[in-house]
Design a protein around this motif. Sequence first.
Motif, PDB file in Angstrom:
ATOM      1  N   TYR A  38     -13.824  -0.451   8.422  1.00 38.13           N
ATOM      2  CA  TYR A  38     -12.645  -0.553   7.584  1.00 38.13           C
ATOM      3  C   TYR A  38     -11.382  -0.867   8.218  1.00 38.13           C
ATOM      4  N   PRO A  58       0.880  -1.194   0.065  1.00 37.50           N
ATOM      5  CA  PRO A  58      -0.011   0.174  -0.165  1.00 37.50           C
ATOM      6  C   PRO A  58       0.876   1.355   0.122  1.00 37.50           C
ATOM      7  N   ALA A  78      -8.908  -4.406   7.758  1.00 32.62           N
ATOM      8  CA  ALA A  78      -7.585  -4.137   7.008  1.00 32.62           C
ATOM      9  C   ALA A  78      -6.562  -4.577   7.674  1.00 32.62           C
ATOM     10  N   PHE A 131      -5.152  -5.344  -0.964  1.00 30.33           N
ATOM     11  CA  PHE A 131      -3.954  -4.523  -0.109  1.00 30.33           C
ATOM     12  C   PHE A 131      -3.083  -3.585  -0.905  1.00 30.33           C
ATOM     13  N   TYR A 172      -6.061  -8.275   7.348  1.00 33.81           N
ATOM     14  CA  TYR A 172      -6.099  -9.036   5.833  1.00 33.81           C
ATOM     15  C   TYR A 172      -4.945  -9.621   5.381  1.00 33.81           C
ATOM     16  N   ILE A 177     -13.776  -4.171   3.862  1.00 30.49           N
ATOM     17  CA  ILE A 177     -12.715  -3.095   3.600  1.00 30.49           C
ATOM     18  C   ILE A 177     -13.145  -2.268   2.480  1.00 30.49           C
ATOM     19  N   THR A 178     -13.657  -2.755   1.153  1.00 29.62           N
ATOM     20  CA  THR A 178     -13.819  -2.131  -0.075  1.00 29.62           C
ATOM     21  C   THR A 178     -15.444  -1.315   0.299  1.00 29.62           C
ATOM     22  N   VAL A 219      -5.386  -0.585   0.076  1.00 33.50           N
ATOM     23  CA  VAL A 219      -5.858   0.000   1.304  1.00 33.50           C
ATOM     24  C   VAL A 219      -5.625   1.415   1.696  1.00 33.50           C
TER      25      VAL A 219
END
Length: 396
Positions: free
Chosen positions: A300, A28, A304, A229, A307, A291-292, A232
């Motif tokens: 979130y 990320p 995350a 990822f 993950y 997350i998305t 993120v």
Amino acid sequence: MSKLNSFTGHAALSVCHMAGMIDLAALPLWIGTLMKFYGLGAPQAGLTVTAFLAAAVASSSVFAPMFTRLPHRLFAAGGFALATVAFFVASRLPASADSFSFLLILHAVAGMGAGGALSVTHGSIGRTSNPHRLFGIVNVAMGLLAIVMFAVLPGAVAAAGGSVLFLAFALTMGFAALVSLLFFPSVEKSAAGDASHAPRALSAEPLSGIAWLIIGAIVCLALAQATVFSFVERIGDARGFSGDTVQFVLVVMGFINLIPGALAALLQKRLPPLGVGLAGPVLQTVLAMCITHATVFPVYAAPAMAYVSVVIFTHTFLFGFLSKVDRTGRAVAATPAMMMSGSAIGPALGGVIVANVGYGGLGWAVFAIATLAVTFLAIARRKLARDALRPVLATA
């Protein structure tokens, strides 16, 4: 050079794994830096990282079958040295979109070096007395690297510019090159390549059908992981969460990533590898959807943080299983190709999805990929139930 089953040998392999799999620790930040400081769009940023990963896949695919014939210590040191030079040159480029083509080339060169070095690293791990346990341990080293990067690099990059990221990559690869040259363990020829030490069922074919199914599942795990990822940090920014809170998530993620490798090592004899493999993609999908699609920070942040841990834990069991399917070490030497082929597609695929559908589309992409992984593993379990390998692999 050190002995394979010694503390020094295991420590050297841990450092090499940490450097070679740097994408798991820094993805990320990598994508975010290219977009924010170099002015690249999501597809361009994803393609740049994909250049590194795709080159690593190509390198691993070429050299993994040669594992038993390669000079492991010199090959690892040379590969990491090549990656060091490439990332150092990248750090000297102007932080602008005009550097895009040069960044692509340099990322590809770095990937070729890192992929080859990582192949001999994973092949050597596969020839240790307990590959499952050591693979769990080396992933703890990866968690340590992630903590340092997420704690230090965002502030350093913000203060000094995007070139700091590539300088940090160069230092990491350079350290791995030095450690490889001095301490990379020797693998006895009989241990690495003599099929007579393996049961007949394992040595009859280079790779069994079960092994190919496991490889396919690992590729899917890596693809699903990288697709989400990679973005993120950008997802957090798009949802309006502050940079400090997103950085906090990444730092905590690094600490959490210390757990799954050690936990997988402790639970080696208590959980079935294919059972863990089946559960991994399902949990991965649930976390990706959260997350998305999250609109509030806790929904979130918590997924995350966990993950990457799902992939580390699941892959440790599948790595140990695969090392028993192929005793020569050649299959696990292709681990970079397995992981990075998925990771190579992920940033580019994610960039295209984000540009055309939005961040919510990433979760649905993971759902499709996870369905394929579960299918592969379900077929593998069915084959194992009637395969001659079952007695050998029962304690994998």
